[in-house]
Design an enzyme around this catalytic site. Structure first.
Site, PDB file in Angstrom:
ATOM      1  N   TYR A 168       4.211   5.721  10.885  1.00 32.06           N
ATOM      2  CA  TYR A 168       4.894   4.514  11.471  1.00 32.06           C
ATOM      3  C   TYR A 168       5.337   3.907  10.060  1.00 32.06           C
ATOM      4  O   TYR A 168       6.750   2.810  10.448  1.00 32.06           O
ATOM      5  CB  TYR A 168       3.245   4.193  11.697  1.00 32.06           C
ATOM      6  N   ARG A 228       0.666  -1.263  -0.063  1.00 36.45           N
ATOM      7  CA  ARG A 228       0.052   0.329  -0.093  1.00 36.45           C
ATOM      8  C   ARG A 228       1.196   1.681   0.067  1.00 36.45           C
ATOM      9  O   ARG A 228       0.951   1.818   0.623  1.00 36.45           O
ATOM     10  CB  ARG A 228      -0.510  -0.066   1.695  1.00 36.45           C
ATOM     11  N   HIS A 262      -3.925   4.448   4.301  1.00 32.09           N
ATOM     12  CA  HIS A 262      -4.871   3.030   5.029  1.00 32.09           C
ATOM     13  C   HIS A 262      -6.090   3.401   4.427  1.00 32.09           C
ATOM     14  O   HIS A 262      -7.070   3.281   3.851  1.00 32.09           O
ATOM     15  CB  HIS A 262      -4.592   2.940   6.524  1.00 32.09           C
TER      16      HIS A 262
END
Length: 401
Positions: free
Chosen positions: A305, A292, A296
């Site tokens: 992160y 990805r 998200h």
């Protein structure tokens, strides 16, 4: 190996050999040490291969160009929808940036009679099933609970609850088997069911239950997991130490891992897997190993992160660039083709914007539509009561004006 078929009763040596390939030429190991089915490397060079290679070999140059076009338009749609959300025109958007090859490959592998159950990110599968961008945008603009008739496209409404669609797919596939609609040998009528989900969903109990029922009933369902490496902010290696494709083994469901950034491999593995479950051989688990590249959802900040170095490393495996290089290498397209396609993509993006902005907000009365298949006395009574309340509220406002 990408398939541990030898651990399962009822899987013949011939099938095992067919999946792995006579000489193993379908299997490649990435720079990160991941072994998967791969037909196009990151430079767009084509590998020879076994059964998956032969499936891809059947694609004409015209079909390859159309598949690349699907990738380009999907990415343009995704970029435009993200921009629309940033401008306040959509409440939320779940990008699929970087996962286009896995989705288009799967979509191309489906037959018209097959049924798909997806999460909220499978925009490529939805477009392959004939939906228009406005159908998908309705949900994220908040003007529809579904956006389309599932039976008109053999595609369920997007599932927001993580993993719940796998249960729906297993149940539908059990019905397909009980009705004798799979395993007859008629490729034009036999039905396969596919369910799409992410690596994070494999930790949900719903997925475990779906695998249990699918295996117990030998239902004609393909579990298609797009492992994009992150379950929101949790990396795959923290979520599970074992490869995702092996999740089905404990249920008696064999698995295959494919390079999800390789369009040809994703298509070939999907076509093979769907043909297999459609034939009545039981369920199968495919892990599309991808990434990805975006957030998200548009409510997420991935810079908190994961590192920029990780993202840059995966950009070198961009599925679109890989196919573009391959088309040039084999003489299936020239620069004029890409120039014309880029212009088409810009028009496509403008059409997406127009479609979004033209969506009308339905009246609150629409809440009572589609509760039951037929008219229901209680629902109609509640509708009438709501209308009376709404009208009285309007009269009160007018009296106080």
């Amino acid at each position: 190996m990408t398939l541990h078929a030898q651990q399962h009763d009822g899987i013949s040596d011939e099938l095992r050999e067919a999946i792995i390939g006579h000489d193993g030429d379908d299997l490649r190991t990435s720079d990160q040490g991941t072994t998967f089915v791969q037909l196009l490397d990151e430079q767009g060079h084509r590998h020879t291969g076994g059964v998956f290679g032969r499936i891809a070999d059947a694609l004409s140059h015209a079909e390859l160009r159309e598949m690349y076009r699907d990738l380009v338009l999907l990415r343009r749609f995704d970029q435009e929808a993200t921009a629309l959300q940033r401008h306040g025109e959509l409440a939320l958007w779940a990008p699929c940036l970087g996962q286009e090859a896995a989705q288009v490959g799967l979509g191309r592998g489906l037959r018209s009679q097959d049924f798909a159950y997806t999460s909220y990110r499978e925009h490529g599968v939805a477009l392959q099933r004939g939906l228009a961008p406005r159908d998908l945008l309705r949900i994220f603009r908040g003007v529809s609970h579904g956006g389309w008739d599932p039976h008109a496209h053999n595609l369920s409404a997007y599932e927001i609850m993580i993993g719940a669609q796998t249960l729906h797919a297993a149940g539908y596939a059990m019905g397909v088997k009980l009705e004798g609609a799979a395993g007859t040998g008629d490729v034009d009528s036999d039905v396969a069911v596919v369910t799409c989900f992410g690596d994070g969903a494999t930790s949900e109990g719903d997925v475990a239950e779906a695998l249990t029922f699918a295996a117990s009933f030998q239902a004609p369902v393909l579990f298609f997991c797009q492992n994009n490496q992150w379950a929101i902010s949790v990396p795959k290696q923290v979520q599970t130490p074992s490869p995702i494709y092996r999740r089905g083994e404990g249920y008696g469901i064999p698995g295959i891992r494919v390079d999800g950034n390789d369009l040809l491999a994703s298509y070939a593995v999907s076509r093979f897997a769907l043909d297999r479950v459609r034939s009545g051989a039981g369920p199968l688990f495919v892990e599309a190993y991808t990434y990805r590249m975006g957030a998200h959802t548009t409510a997420d900040d991935p810079t908190r992160y994961r590192s920029a170095e990780e993202v840059e490393r995966w950009k070198r495996a961009d599925p679109l660039e890989r196919v573009r290089r391959h088309l040039l290498e084999i003489g299936a397209a020239d620069e004029d083709f890409f120039t014309v396609l880029d212009a088409e993509a810009e028009q496509w993006g403008a059409g997406v914007r127009e479609a979004c902005l033209s969506l009308e907000t339905p009246g609150l009365d629409a809440l009572f539509d589609h509760i039951y298949a037929d008219s229901h006395a209680l629902v109609e009574q509640e509708r009438a009561e709501f209308r009376a309340y709404e009208n009285s509220f309007g009269e009160t406002v007018e009296e106080g004006a």
